[in-house]
Design an enzyme around this catalytic site. Structure first.
Site, PDB file in Angstrom:
ATOM      1  N   HIS A  79      -4.126   0.782   7.774  1.00  0.00           N
ATOM      2  CA  HIS A  79      -2.862   1.305   7.597  1.00  0.00           C
ATOM      3  C   HIS A  79      -2.786   2.393   6.664  1.00  0.00           C
ATOM      4  O   HIS A  79      -2.209   3.581   7.198  1.00  0.00           O
ATOM      5  CB  HIS A  79      -1.598   0.293   7.258  1.00  0.00           C
ATOM      6  CG  HIS A  79      -0.332   0.752   7.337  1.00  0.00           C
ATOM      7  ND1 HIS A  79       0.533   0.365   8.266  1.00  0.00           N
ATOM      8  CD2 HIS A  79       0.126   1.675   6.349  1.00  0.00           C
ATOM      9  CE1 HIS A  79       1.751   0.971   7.808  1.00  0.00           C
ATOM     10  NE2 HIS A  79       1.742   1.643   6.756  1.00  0.00           N
ATOM     11  N   GLU A  80      -3.181   2.342   5.447  1.00  0.00           N
ATOM     12  CA  GLU A  80      -3.258   2.991   4.471  1.00  0.00           C
ATOM     13  C   GLU A  80      -4.064   4.565   4.748  1.00  0.00           C
ATOM     14  O   GLU A  80      -3.867   5.729   4.620  1.00  0.00           O
ATOM     15  CB  GLU A  80      -3.364   2.812   3.291  1.00  0.00           C
ATOM     16  CG  GLU A  80      -2.447   1.694   2.579  1.00  0.00           C
ATOM     17  CD  GLU A  80      -0.879   2.231   2.871  1.00  0.00           C
ATOM     18  OE1 GLU A  80      -0.716   3.316   2.549  1.00  0.00           O
ATOM     19  OE2 GLU A  80      -0.183   1.408   3.173  1.00  0.00           O
ATOM     20  N   GLY A 105       0.955  -1.200   0.026  1.00  0.00           N
ATOM     21  CA  GLY A 105      -0.053  -0.156   0.030  1.00  0.00           C
ATOM     22  C   GLY A 105       0.796   1.232   0.045  1.00  0.00           C
ATOM     23  O   GLY A 105       2.003   1.252   0.296  1.00  0.00           O
ATOM     24  N   GLN A 153       2.853   9.975   1.720  1.00  0.00           N
ATOM     25  CA  GLN A 153       4.032   9.530   1.876  1.00  0.00           C
ATOM     26  C   GLN A 153       4.842   9.903   0.737  1.00  0.00           C
ATOM     27  O   GLN A 153       6.064   9.605   0.629  1.00  0.00           O
ATOM     28  CB  GLN A 153       3.811   7.796   1.479  1.00  0.00           C
ATOM     29  CG  GLN A 153       3.348   7.379   2.991  1.00  0.00           C
ATOM     30  CD  GLN A 153       2.974   5.740   2.916  1.00  0.00           C
ATOM     31  OE1 GLN A 153       2.082   5.378   2.255  1.00  0.00           O
ATOM     32  NE2 GLN A 153       4.088   5.389   3.348  1.00  0.00           N
ATOM     33  N   HIS A 170      -2.787   7.025   7.267  1.00  0.00           N
ATOM     34  CA  HIS A 170      -1.516   7.945   6.781  1.00  0.00           C
ATOM     35  C   HIS A 170      -2.551   9.183   6.110  1.00  0.00           C
ATOM     36  O   HIS A 170      -1.921  10.134   6.589  1.00  0.00           O
ATOM     37  CB  HIS A 170      -0.870   7.140   5.338  1.00  0.00           C
ATOM     38  CG  HIS A 170       0.151   6.643   5.920  1.00  0.00           C
ATOM     39  ND1 HIS A 170       1.321   6.997   6.371  1.00  0.00           N
ATOM     40  CD2 HIS A 170       0.557   5.113   5.377  1.00  0.00           C
ATOM     41  CE1 HIS A 170       2.202   5.993   6.541  1.00  0.00           C
ATOM     42  NE2 HIS A 170       1.965   4.977   5.907  1.00  0.00           N
ATOM     43  N   CYS A 201       6.254   0.001   7.443  1.00  0.00           N
ATOM     44  CA  CYS A 201       5.753   1.038   6.762  1.00  0.00           C
ATOM     45  C   CYS A 201       7.079   1.531   5.685  1.00  0.00           C
ATOM     46  O   CYS A 201       8.024   1.520   6.052  1.00  0.00           O
ATOM     47  CB  CYS A 201       5.503   1.994   7.687  1.00  0.00           C
ATOM     48  SG  CYS A 201       4.782   3.364   6.703  1.00  0.00           S
ATOM     49  N   LEU A 202       6.716   1.732   4.637  1.00  0.00           N
ATOM     50  CA  LEU A 202       7.617   2.244   3.488  1.00  0.00           C
ATOM     51  C   LEU A 202       8.209   3.630   3.868  1.00  0.00           C
ATOM     52  O   LEU A 202       9.474   4.147   3.436  1.00  0.00           O
ATOM     53  CB  LEU A 202       7.053   2.385   2.230  1.00  0.00           C
ATOM     54  CG  LEU A 202       6.399   1.231   1.388  1.00  0.00           C
ATOM     55  CD1 LEU A 202       5.947   1.382   0.131  1.00  0.00           C
ATOM     56  CD2 LEU A 202       7.445   0.220   1.611  1.00  0.00           C
TER      57      LEU A 202
END
Length: 215
Positions: free
Chosen positions: A168-169, A68, A73, A172, A126-127
């Site tokens: 999670h997304e 995701g 981000q 963000h 997480c990226l």
């Protein structure tokens, strides 16, 4: 590559982001854009620009690789995220985590609410926080509402690992990082994860590192 000017109109920010390459730069904790609630998408990008932006998110997510990616981000404060999970995991992991393949999807203006009271705790990464993972307890089932990239309404229940991804997304987009919800005693490097905590569930990690899992 120059990062987008956060004070510029959103369409201009996206144009700047896409100006030189398809992959977007990833922003890290400490960048304010990761901590601000995003603007609801209401046509700030024309259809062609939205399509290009979504494609850039897809390419960046897959290259990372991740399951995701949310607009903040990559420095854009719009309520847009993408998800996709081929779920290349062993059968025991699939069964314990409820991790099943998810096709590529675009989430526009998403929000979620828990369905029932069950919670599940697993390591998450997480990226935007590369190199580490931590255990996060989340609702095991959620109802996601919003739209897709074509403006069609989305109203769907997600369970297991897909429920974790959409939470999670969507977090963000509200300025929330997974670390805000994590059991910090569980924070582990990717190396420690590979060497010690590759089990389907984090029970051994909880005993060894001294944290509690939800009952």
């Amino acid at each position: 590559m120059a990062l987008p000017n956060e004070r510029a109109p959103l369409a201009e920010q996206v144009e700047q982001l896409l100006a030189t390459e398809d992959r977007c730069p990833s922003w890290r904790p400490g960048d304010p854009v990761l901590r601000r609630p995003t603007a609801r998408f209401d046509g700030q990008l024309d259809p062609a620009l939205l399509s290009r932006f979504v494609e850039a998110l897809r390419v960046t997510m897959r290259a990372a690789p991740g399951v995701g990616l949310a607009a903040p981000q990559v420095g854009v404060g719009l309520r847009i995220a993408v998800i996709e999970d081929p779920a290349p995991v062993p059968e025991d992991v699939r069964l314990v985590r409820g991790r099943v393949p998810q096709p590529f999807r675009v989430l526009v203006n998403p929000s979620y609410e828990p369905v029932g009271g069950a919670r599940a705790a697993f390591f998450e990464g997480c990226l935007s926080v590369p190199g580490y993972q931590a255990v996060v307890a989340r609702p095991g089932e959620v109802r996601l509402t919003g739209e897709d990239e074509h403006g069609h309404a989305v109203d769907e229940v997600f369970t297991g690992w897909p429920a974790r991804i959409v939470q999670h997304e969507t977090d963000h987009l509200d300025g929330v990082l997974y670390l805000d919800r994590a059991e910090l005693r569980s924070l582990s490097s990717n190396q420690a994860m590979a060497e010690r905590w590759a089990q389907p569930a984090p029970g051994e990690a909880a005993l060894a590192l001294g944290f509690e899992l939800p009952h």
